[in-house]
Design a protein around this motif. Structure first.
Motif, PDB file in Angstrom:
ATOM      1  N   ALA A  28      -2.192  -7.517  -7.487  1.00  0.00           N
ATOM      2  CA  ALA A  28      -2.325  -8.789  -8.201  1.00  0.00           C
ATOM      3  C   ALA A  28      -3.488  -8.758  -9.184  1.00  0.00           C
ATOM      4  CB  ALA A  28      -2.495  -9.938  -7.208  1.00  0.00           C
ATOM      5  N   VAL A  29      -4.597  -8.161  -8.804  1.00  0.00           N
ATOM      6  CA  VAL A  29      -5.744  -8.050  -9.709  1.00  0.00           C
ATOM      7  C   VAL A  29      -5.393  -7.159 -10.896  1.00  0.00           C
ATOM      8  CG1 VAL A  29      -8.103  -7.135  -9.924  1.00  0.00           C
ATOM      9  CG2 VAL A  29      -7.487  -8.582  -7.970  1.00  0.00           C
ATOM     10  N   ALA A  30      -4.683  -6.084 -10.650  1.00  0.00           N
ATOM     11  CA  ALA A  30      -4.272  -5.198 -11.742  1.00  0.00           C
ATOM     12  C   ALA A  30      -3.353  -5.938 -12.717  1.00  0.00           C
ATOM     13  CB  ALA A  30      -3.586  -3.952 -11.189  1.00  0.00           C
ATOM     14  N   VAL A  31      -2.398  -6.703 -12.214  1.00  0.00           N
ATOM     15  CA  VAL A  31      -1.525  -7.498 -13.081  1.00  0.00           C
ATOM     16  C   VAL A  31      -2.363  -8.450 -13.927  1.00  0.00           C
ATOM     17  CG1 VAL A  31       0.210  -9.345 -13.117  1.00  0.00           C
ATOM     18  CG2 VAL A  31       0.570  -7.338 -11.681  1.00  0.00           C
ATOM     19  N   ALA A  32      -3.307  -9.143 -13.285  1.00  0.00           N
ATOM     20  CA  ALA A  32      -4.169 -10.089 -14.004  1.00  0.00           C
ATOM     21  C   ALA A  32      -5.032  -9.392 -15.050  1.00  0.00           C
ATOM     22  CB  ALA A  32      -5.048 -10.849 -13.011  1.00  0.00           C
ATOM     23  N   SER A  33      -5.286  -8.112 -14.850  1.00  0.00           N
ATOM     24  CA  SER A  33      -6.105  -7.332 -15.786  1.00  0.00           C
ATOM     25  C   SER A  33      -5.283  -6.704 -16.907  1.00  0.00           C
ATOM     26  CB  SER A  33      -6.839  -6.226 -15.023  1.00  0.00           C
ATOM     27  OG  SER A  33      -7.687  -6.784 -14.045  1.00  0.00           O
ATOM     28  N   GLY A  34      -3.988  -6.948 -16.907  1.00  0.00           N
ATOM     29  CA  GLY A  34      -3.138  -6.423 -17.960  1.00  0.00           C
ATOM     30  C   GLY A  34      -2.553  -5.055 -17.694  1.00  0.00           C
ATOM     31  N   VAL A  35      -2.681  -4.586 -16.477  1.00  0.00           N
ATOM     32  CA  VAL A  35      -2.120  -3.292 -16.103  1.00  0.00           C
ATOM     33  C   VAL A  35      -0.645  -3.477 -15.732  1.00  0.00           C
ATOM     34  CG1 VAL A  35      -2.263  -1.388 -14.426  1.00  0.00           C
ATOM     35  CG2 VAL A  35      -4.359  -2.480 -15.273  1.00  0.00           C
ATOM     36  N   GLU A  36       0.193  -2.524 -16.136  1.00  0.00           N
ATOM     37  CA  GLU A  36       1.594  -2.533 -15.736  1.00  0.00           C
ATOM     38  C   GLU A  36       1.653  -2.106 -14.271  1.00  0.00           C
ATOM     39  OE1 GLU A  36       5.401   0.191 -16.734  1.00  0.00           O
ATOM     40  OE2 GLU A  36       4.313  -0.575 -18.476  1.00  0.00           O
ATOM     41  N   VAL A  37       2.147  -2.985 -13.396  1.00  0.00           N
ATOM     42  CA  VAL A  37       2.107  -2.742 -11.954  1.00  0.00           C
ATOM     43  C   VAL A  37       3.513  -2.692 -11.369  1.00  0.00           C
ATOM     44  CG1 VAL A  37       1.400  -3.703  -9.724  1.00  0.00           C
ATOM     45  CG2 VAL A  37      -0.151  -3.808 -11.673  1.00  0.00           C
ATOM     46  N   SER A  38       3.707  -1.726 -10.481  1.00  0.00           N
ATOM     47  CA  SER A  38       4.916  -1.636  -9.681  1.00  0.00           C
ATOM     48  C   SER A  38       4.480  -1.509  -8.227  1.00  0.00           C
ATOM     49  CB  SER A  38       5.748  -0.413 -10.095  1.00  0.00           C
ATOM     50  OG  SER A  38       6.900  -0.320  -9.292  1.00  0.00           O
ATOM     51  N   LEU A  39       4.771  -2.535  -7.432  1.00  0.00           N
ATOM     52  CA  LEU A  39       4.410  -2.528  -6.014  1.00  0.00           C
ATOM     53  C   LEU A  39       5.675  -2.282  -5.199  1.00  0.00           C
ATOM     54  CD1 LEU A  39       2.276  -2.985  -3.780  1.00  0.00           C
ATOM     55  CD2 LEU A  39       2.947  -5.387  -3.792  1.00  0.00           C
ATOM     56  N   TRP A  40       5.611  -1.254  -4.349  1.00  0.00           N
ATOM     57  CA  TRP A  40       6.741  -0.865  -3.507  1.00  0.00           C
ATOM     58  C   TRP A  40       6.489  -1.289  -2.073  1.00  0.00           C
ATOM     59  CZ3 TRP A  40      11.181   2.178  -4.609  1.00  0.00           C
ATOM     60  CH2 TRP A  40      11.341   2.440  -5.970  1.00  0.00           C
ATOM     61  N   LEU A  41       7.451  -1.997  -1.493  1.00  0.00           N
ATOM     62  CA  LEU A  41       7.391  -2.436  -0.102  1.00  0.00           C
ATOM     63  C   LEU A  41       8.178  -1.446   0.749  1.00  0.00           C
ATOM     64  CD1 LEU A  41       8.158  -6.216  -0.663  1.00  0.00           C
ATOM     65  CD2 LEU A  41       5.927  -5.088  -0.589  1.00  0.00           C
ATOM     66  N   THR A  42       7.467  -0.789   1.664  1.00  0.00           N
ATOM     67  CA  THR A  42       8.094   0.177   2.555  1.00  0.00           C
ATOM     68  C   THR A  42       7.623  -0.089   3.971  1.00  0.00           C
ATOM     69  OG1 THR A  42       6.358   1.858   2.356  1.00  0.00           O
ATOM     70  CG2 THR A  42       8.109   1.899   0.698  1.00  0.00           C
ATOM     71  N   GLY A  43       8.307   0.475   4.933  1.00  0.00           N
ATOM     72  CA  GLY A  43       7.902   0.277   6.324  1.00  0.00           C
ATOM     73  C   GLY A  43       7.833  -1.200   6.666  1.00  0.00           C
ATOM     74  N   GLU A  44       6.799  -1.568   7.398  1.00  0.00           N
ATOM     75  CA  GLU A  44       6.676  -2.949   7.875  1.00  0.00           C
ATOM     76  C   GLU A  44       6.423  -3.969   6.759  1.00  0.00           C
ATOM     77  OE1 GLU A  44       7.300  -4.339  11.034  1.00  0.00           O
ATOM     78  OE2 GLU A  44       8.296  -2.400  10.987  1.00  0.00           O
ATOM     79  N   SER A  45       5.963  -3.516   5.603  1.00  0.00           N
ATOM     80  CA  SER A  45       5.778  -4.466   4.496  1.00  0.00           C
ATOM     81  C   SER A  45       7.116  -4.919   3.918  1.00  0.00           C
ATOM     82  CB  SER A  45       4.910  -3.868   3.392  1.00  0.00           C
ATOM     83  OG  SER A  45       5.602  -2.848   2.711  1.00  0.00           O
ATOM     84  N   ALA A  46       8.199  -4.238   4.263  1.00  0.00           N
ATOM     85  CA  ALA A  46       9.527  -4.605   3.771  1.00  0.00           C
ATOM     86  C   ALA A  46       9.863  -6.066   4.085  1.00  0.00           C
ATOM     87  CB  ALA A  46      10.590  -3.688   4.382  1.00  0.00           C
ATOM     88  N   TRP A  47       9.360  -6.569   5.178  1.00  0.00           N
ATOM     89  CA  TRP A  47       9.657  -7.954   5.574  1.00  0.00           C
ATOM     90  C   TRP A  47       9.152  -8.968   4.556  1.00  0.00           C
ATOM     91  CZ3 TRP A  47      13.368  -8.098   8.788  1.00  0.00           C
ATOM     92  CH2 TRP A  47      13.494  -7.144   9.796  1.00  0.00           C
ATOM     93  N   PHE A  48       8.146  -8.607   3.766  1.00  0.00           N
ATOM     94  CA  PHE A  48       7.594  -9.554   2.799  1.00  0.00           C
ATOM     95  C   PHE A  48       8.480  -9.739   1.572  1.00  0.00           C
ATOM     96  CE2 PHE A  48       3.636  -8.124   5.021  1.00  0.00           C
ATOM     97  CZ  PHE A  48       3.514  -9.290   5.757  1.00  0.00           C
ATOM     98  N   ALA A  49       9.576  -9.010   1.494  1.00  0.00           N
ATOM     99  CA  ALA A  49      10.568  -9.226   0.433  1.00  0.00           C
ATOM    100  C   ALA A  49      11.432 -10.452   0.736  1.00  0.00           C
ATOM    101  CB  ALA A  49      11.450  -7.994   0.272  1.00  0.00           C
ATOM    102  N   LEU A  50      11.365 -10.939   1.965  1.00  0.00           N
ATOM    103  CA  LEU A  50      12.181 -12.081   2.381  1.00  0.00           C
ATOM    104  C   LEU A  50      11.457 -13.410   2.140  1.00  0.00           C
ATOM    105  CD1 LEU A  50      13.504 -10.685   5.774  1.00  0.00           C
ATOM    106  CD2 LEU A  50      14.704 -10.770   3.576  1.00  0.00           C
ATOM    107  N   PRO A  51      12.189 -14.436   1.742  1.00  0.00           N
ATOM    108  CA  PRO A  51      11.575 -15.756   1.546  1.00  0.00           C
ATOM    109  C   PRO A  51      10.892 -16.250   2.822  1.00  0.00           C
ATOM    110  CG  PRO A  51      13.793 -15.722   0.632  1.00  0.00           C
ATOM    111  CD  PRO A  51      13.614 -14.434   1.407  1.00  0.00           C
ATOM    112  N   GLY A  52       9.702 -16.798   2.663  1.00  0.00           N
ATOM    113  CA  GLY A  52       8.969 -17.399   3.775  1.00  0.00           C
ATOM    114  C   GLY A  52       8.148 -16.445   4.609  1.00  0.00           C
ATOM    115  N   ARG A  53       8.394 -15.158   4.536  1.00  0.00           N
ATOM    116  CA  ARG A  53       7.659 -14.211   5.387  1.00  0.00           C
ATOM    117  C   ARG A  53       6.190 -14.104   5.003  1.00  0.00           C
ATOM    118  NH1 ARG A  53      10.223 -10.802   9.156  1.00  0.00           N
ATOM    119  NH2 ARG A  53      12.186 -11.810   9.644  1.00  0.00           N
ATOM    120  N   ALA A  54       5.880 -14.127   3.735  1.00  0.00           N
ATOM    121  CA  ALA A  54       4.484 -14.015   3.300  1.00  0.00           C
ATOM    122  C   ALA A  54       3.673 -15.226   3.743  1.00  0.00           C
ATOM    123  CB  ALA A  54       4.411 -13.842   1.791  1.00  0.00           C
TER     124      ALA A  54
END
Length: 120
Positions: free
Chosen positions: A27-53
């Protein structure tokens, strides 16, 4: 040359500090103008679902839902194909703006000119 940051986060609620660090850096990189690609793998995959975060809580850190909103507003959020399949998550299940893609796309992004990759 475009500045690009590709981040793979493998941790979720099982390792909250590591998980939060990945989302915060993205998020800080995005705010700084950096092109960001965040990949959700393993247990972070659940945060792709609505309400999980919204269920994630780590004292003294930004709310994960707000970080995801910031990343989606200016970057790319990708759920690993295999991780999604193992959790029976489909494209119809994920937050708007989240894509599902595999290792080939990750490698392409990580190896692109000007890219830096981080794994959490």
């Amino acid at each position: 040359m475009t500045k690009r940051l590709v981040i793979k986060v493998t941790a979720g609620a099982d390792a909250p500090e590591r998980c939060s660090q990945a989302f915060t850096v993205a998020a800080v990189a995005v705010a700084s103008g950096v092109e960001v690609s965040l990949w959700l793998t393993g247990e972070s995959a659940w945060f792709a679902l609505p309400g999980r975060a919204a269920q994630f809580d780590l004292p003294h850190s930004a709310p994960l839902a707000d970080l995801i909103d910031a990343i989606l507003a200016g970057g790319t959020l990708t759920l690993c194909t295999q991780c999604a399949a193992r959790r029976e998550i489909t494209g119809d299940d994920v937050l708007p703006g989240v894509r599902i893609a595999g290792a080939q796309v990750f490698v392409q992004e990580a190896m692109a000119d000007g890219a830096q990759a981080l794994v959490y």
